[in-house]
Design a protein around this motif. Structure first.
Motif, PDB file in Angstrom:
ATOM      1  N   ASN A  53       1.016  -0.921  -0.173  1.00 25.67           N
ATOM      2  CA  ASN A  53      -0.042  -0.098   0.200  1.00 25.67           C
ATOM      3  C   ASN A  53       0.836   1.596  -0.476  1.00 25.67           C
ATOM      4  O   ASN A  53       0.334   1.883  -0.438  1.00 25.67           O
ATOM      5  N   HIS A  54       2.003   1.903   1.027  1.00 28.66           N
ATOM      6  CA  HIS A  54       2.870   2.234   0.696  1.00 28.66           C
ATOM      7  C   HIS A  54       3.652   3.138  -0.655  1.00 28.66           C
ATOM      8  O   HIS A  54       3.304   4.180  -0.501  1.00 28.66           O
ATOM      9  N   HIS A 190       2.385  -7.090   9.564  1.00 34.39           N
ATOM     10  CA  HIS A 190       3.618  -6.476   9.938  1.00 34.39           C
ATOM     11  C   HIS A 190       4.011  -7.422  11.434  1.00 34.39           C
ATOM     12  O   HIS A 190       4.647  -7.191  12.165  1.00 34.39           O
ATOM     13  N   ASN A 332      -3.215  10.213  14.999  1.00 30.16           N
ATOM     14  CA  ASN A 332      -3.414   8.544  14.836  1.00 30.16           C
ATOM     15  C   ASN A 332      -2.338   7.516  15.496  1.00 30.16           C
ATOM     16  O   ASN A 332      -1.367   8.395  14.758  1.00 30.16           O
ATOM     17  N   ARG A 337       6.147   5.049  13.488  1.00 33.08           N
ATOM     18  CA  ARG A 337       5.606   3.421  13.386  1.00 33.08           C
ATOM     19  C   ARG A 337       7.132   3.155  13.708  1.00 33.08           C
ATOM     20  O   ARG A 337       6.778   1.542  13.519  1.00 33.08           O
ATOM     21  N   ASN A 358       2.356  14.028   6.116  1.00 36.41           N
ATOM     22  CA  ASN A 358       0.751  14.801   6.063  1.00 36.41           C
ATOM     23  C   ASN A 358       0.624  15.365   6.890  1.00 36.41           C
ATOM     24  O   ASN A 358       1.781  15.934   7.870  1.00 36.41           O
ATOM     25  N   ARG A 398      -4.493   2.708  13.616  1.00 36.31           N
ATOM     26  CA  ARG A 398      -3.141   1.728  14.375  1.00 36.31           C
ATOM     27  C   ARG A 398      -1.676   1.236  13.790  1.00 36.31           C
ATOM     28  O   ARG A 398      -2.055   0.821  12.823  1.00 36.31           O
TER      29      ARG A 398
HETATM   30  O1  LIG Z   1      -0.256   8.848   4.536  1.00 39.25           O
HETATM   31  C1  LIG Z   1       0.050   8.040   5.686  1.00 39.25           C
HETATM   32  C2  LIG Z   1      -0.443   6.551   5.670  1.00 39.25           C
HETATM   33  C3  LIG Z   1      -0.698   5.539   6.609  1.00 39.25           C
HETATM   34  N1  LIG Z   1      -0.644   6.143   8.052  1.00 39.25           N
HETATM   35  C4  LIG Z   1      -0.610   5.301   9.160  1.00 39.25           C
HETATM   36  O2  LIG Z   1       0.124   4.214   9.069  1.00 39.25           O
HETATM   37  C5  LIG Z   1      -0.400   3.106   9.376  1.00 39.25           C
HETATM   38  C6  LIG Z   1      -0.322   1.941   7.834  1.00 39.25           C
HETATM   39  O3  LIG Z   1       0.923   1.263   8.047  1.00 39.25           O
HETATM   40  P1  LIG Z   1       1.757   0.765   6.931  1.00 39.25           P
HETATM   41  O4  LIG Z   1       1.572  -0.622   7.370  1.00 39.25           O
HETATM   42  O5  LIG Z   1       2.992   1.492   7.058  1.00 39.25           O
HETATM   43  O6  LIG Z   1       1.118   0.677   5.990  1.00 39.25           O
HETATM   44  C7  LIG Z   1      -1.874   3.368   9.555  1.00 39.25           C
HETATM   45  O7  LIG Z   1      -1.485   2.993  10.830  1.00 39.25           O
HETATM   46  C8  LIG Z   1      -2.177   4.366   9.579  1.00 39.25           C
HETATM   47  O8  LIG Z   1      -2.591   5.309  10.293  1.00 39.25           O
HETATM   48  C9  LIG Z   1      -0.708   7.922   8.153  1.00 39.25           C
HETATM   49  O9  LIG Z   1      -0.482   7.914   9.262  1.00 39.25           O
HETATM   50  N2  LIG Z   1      -0.482   8.581   7.358  1.00 39.25           N
END
Ligand SMILES: O=c1ccn([C@@H]2O[C@H](COP(=O)(O)O)[C@@H](O)[C@H]2O)c(=O)[nH]1
Length: 542
Positions: A53-54, A190, A332, A337, A358, A398
């Motif tokens: 998704n990233h 993860h 959030n 991470r 963001n 989360r």
């Molecule tokens: O632009 C963004 C995208 C995602 N998030 C947060 O990241 C995690 C998704 O984790 P991945 O495994 O790294 O895909 C998710 O909890 C989103 O809240 C974000 O804050 N900003």
């Protein structure tokens, strides 16, 4: 390892299930982002690779995937349910081939491989993700799974191994092909995990952020050289290898001087050059202690969220124009991470801890009694909000690994693992230190995995780490009156969670739209405000 496999006449395939980008300075520190990492990834011989998704959150990252990464891996990149809209032609095209059939070089195993992404909806509008349930009905897929000359179906994906998506694919293949072995490789949640679907189908997920090399072995497959319908002797096994040089030396039977290759040294030199150019080791401050995502209880002084909520957000999330206005700040927890370790907090750490770009948005003059309930609603595990809007899973705010924590693990409450009980002949014992009296050696904390095969999958034996649940979002306040509550506040939040904030406000009877949500601090991000706070508050001499 490939040489070793060739020497023994077996096949070793390297699989990458996506989320290659974001999360470190090598990627995020260059301008444009990803300049160095694309070149580094290209040096790997990856046999089957797909998108996470990233790669798709932004227009530019999806463009780079299509224009650079897919051509770099043109024989191995698969996009079974992912299309790209080419802005130069306006046409929608598969990001990469839907599937691939190949025969392994040593044993002649005939493989049909697919590369999926979970039913992700947060992508930028230059890509289209087709739901897995629809994809498996398409003619190309139905034809591919009816191929009779196949020894193994290999389904890789940025898809949790325990998911509706993989269950759907498993059912679709088994509906027409009851016998051919299927190997799934997953991702996104993860975690280290292994699921047994049936006696000839298993799924492996190799953790997060390259901390783990998920290793899978299959014995007894039919091959083109010796095709057979009998797969009675089929044997699957898995191992989660800690990603470090000790592991590599152990498994290759090589050492410090014999392990490096000329190619490997060249890539390492390039990485060193990139890190230097990007100044990734420059120090912003010196962390006085460790701050943990989930290894410390939310609310305790060792929790990264407590530190952010109590110190960083109130002091550093402030707009020059509205600094005296009382504000509630909602972030959030998934925006963070990684842990912060005691010691140097570098430019690289910034991208590791919070890589997202963001911005902060705010809605002005929200009645305090309402604003104060927004975080509560989002944190109520969504019972209310998800009922109102099922497509918006608040739990996805989360960190993904949190979804597998059904109950907090508190190490103090658990007996430490008995080494002799757990150790297996193929497990390695690393990081040991001797007790103060020089007696029994100890183990370091790390992954202690239990999956469908039991608890012997971790290659390196570790002691258990605490693992606590965290809320979907954290809440901080600033510029509040000395006594009593303010009447109105600026409600400040990450733009990423704006739809959730608007939904919660609407649920509380306050109709706001995205027009009401304005930029609060220019292009500052969570990463930049943390860094500024660190610069101002922590010693610089580590
Ligand atoms: O632009 C963004 C995208 C995602 N998030 C947060 O990241 C995690 C998704 O984790 P991945 O495994 O790294 O895909 C998710 O909890 C989103 O809240 C974000 O804050 N900003």
């Amino acid at each position: 390892m490939k040489e070793k496999a060739d020497g023994s006449g077996v096949d070793l395939l390297l699989i990458d299930t996506g989320d290659r980008i974001e999360g470190n300075g090598l990627y995020g520190g260059s301008n444009p982002v990803g300049e160095y990492t694309s070149e580094i990834f290209k040096q790997q011989e990856i046999d089957v690779i797909c998108s996470g998704n990233h790669e798709l959150y932004k227009k530019s990252s999806a463009d780079r995937e299509y224009l650079t990464t897919v051509p770099n891996f043109k024989d191995s990149y698969l996009a079974s349910n992912l299309d790209y809209i080419d802005s130069s032609t306006g046409k929608t095209v598969p990001l990469a081939p839907r599937f691939r059939k190949f025969t392994t070089k040593n044993q002649g195993i005939r493989i049909v491989a697919f590369g999926f992404l979970f039913d992700f909806t947060g992508n930028y509008n230059n890509t289209i993700i087709q739901e897995v349930e629809k994809t498996v009905t398409e003619t190309w897929f139905q034809e591919a799974i009816r191929d009779k000359d196949v020894d193994l179906f290999l389904v890789i994906g940025h898809v949790p191994v325990r998911s509706e998506e993989y269950t759907t694919i498993h059912k679709a293949i088994r509906a027409v092909n009851w016998d051919t072995p299927i190997q799934f490789f997953g991702g996104h949640t993860h975690i280290r995990d292994y699921k047994i679907y049936d006696s000839k189908t298993v799924a492996l997920e190799g953790g997060r952020f390259m901390e783990t090399i998920g290793f899978m072995s299959i014995e007894g497959l039919s091959t083109s050289k010796a095709p057979t319908k009998r797969t009675a002797g089929l044997k699957f096994d898995r191992m989660y290898i800690d990603n470090n040089l000790y592991s590599f030396h152990h498994h290759t039977n090589l050492n410090d001087s014999t392990f490096p290759t000329t190619h490997g040294r060249t890539v390492s030199e390039y990485i060193t050059h990139a890190r230097k150019t990007l100044k990734l080791d420059s120090v912003h401050g010196c962390a006085p202690q460790d701050f943990w995502l989930s290894r410390a209880r939310y609310g305790s002084r060792d929790s990264i969220y407590t530190w952010l909520q109590d110190s960083v957000l109130p002091e550093a999330v402030v707009s020059k124009e509205r600094k005296d206005k009382p504000r509630l700040i909602i972030v959030n927890t998934g925006a963070i991470r990684y842990d912060i370790f005691k010691g140097p907090f570098t430019r690289d750490t910034t991208f590791i801890v919070s890589p997202f770009t963001n911005e902060f948005h705010y809605i002005r003059d929200v009645p305090y009694t309402v604003a104060n309930k927004v975080a509560l609603l989002i944190n109520n595990e969504g019972d209310i909000l998800v009922d109102a809007e099922p497509t918006m899973q608040v739990s996805s705010l989360r960190p993904p690994e949190q979804t597998s924590i059904t109950k907090a693990v508190t190490v103090e409450e658990m007996p430490l693992l008995d080494y002799d009980e757990r150790v297996h002949s193929d497990q390695v014992r690393f990081g040991q230190h001797h007790g103060q009296d020089g007696g029994e050696p100890g183990l370091t904390p790390g992954y202690t995995t239990t999956d469908d095969l039991g608890d012997d999958g971790d290659d390196t034996v570790h002691t258990v780490m605490s693992n606590y649940r965290v809320p979907n979002c954290m809440l901080a306040n600033a510029s509040f009156p000395h006594s009593g509550a303010p009447e109105q506040v600026d409600l400040v939040f990450m733009d990423f969670i704006e739809p959730y904030i608007l939904l919660a406000l609407s649920f509380l009877g306050q109709e706001y739209t995205s027009e009401d949500a304005r930029n609060y601090m220019g292009d500052e991000t969570l990463g930049t405000v943390i860094t500024q706070w660190v610069e101002q508050n922590w010693d610089h001499d580590c």
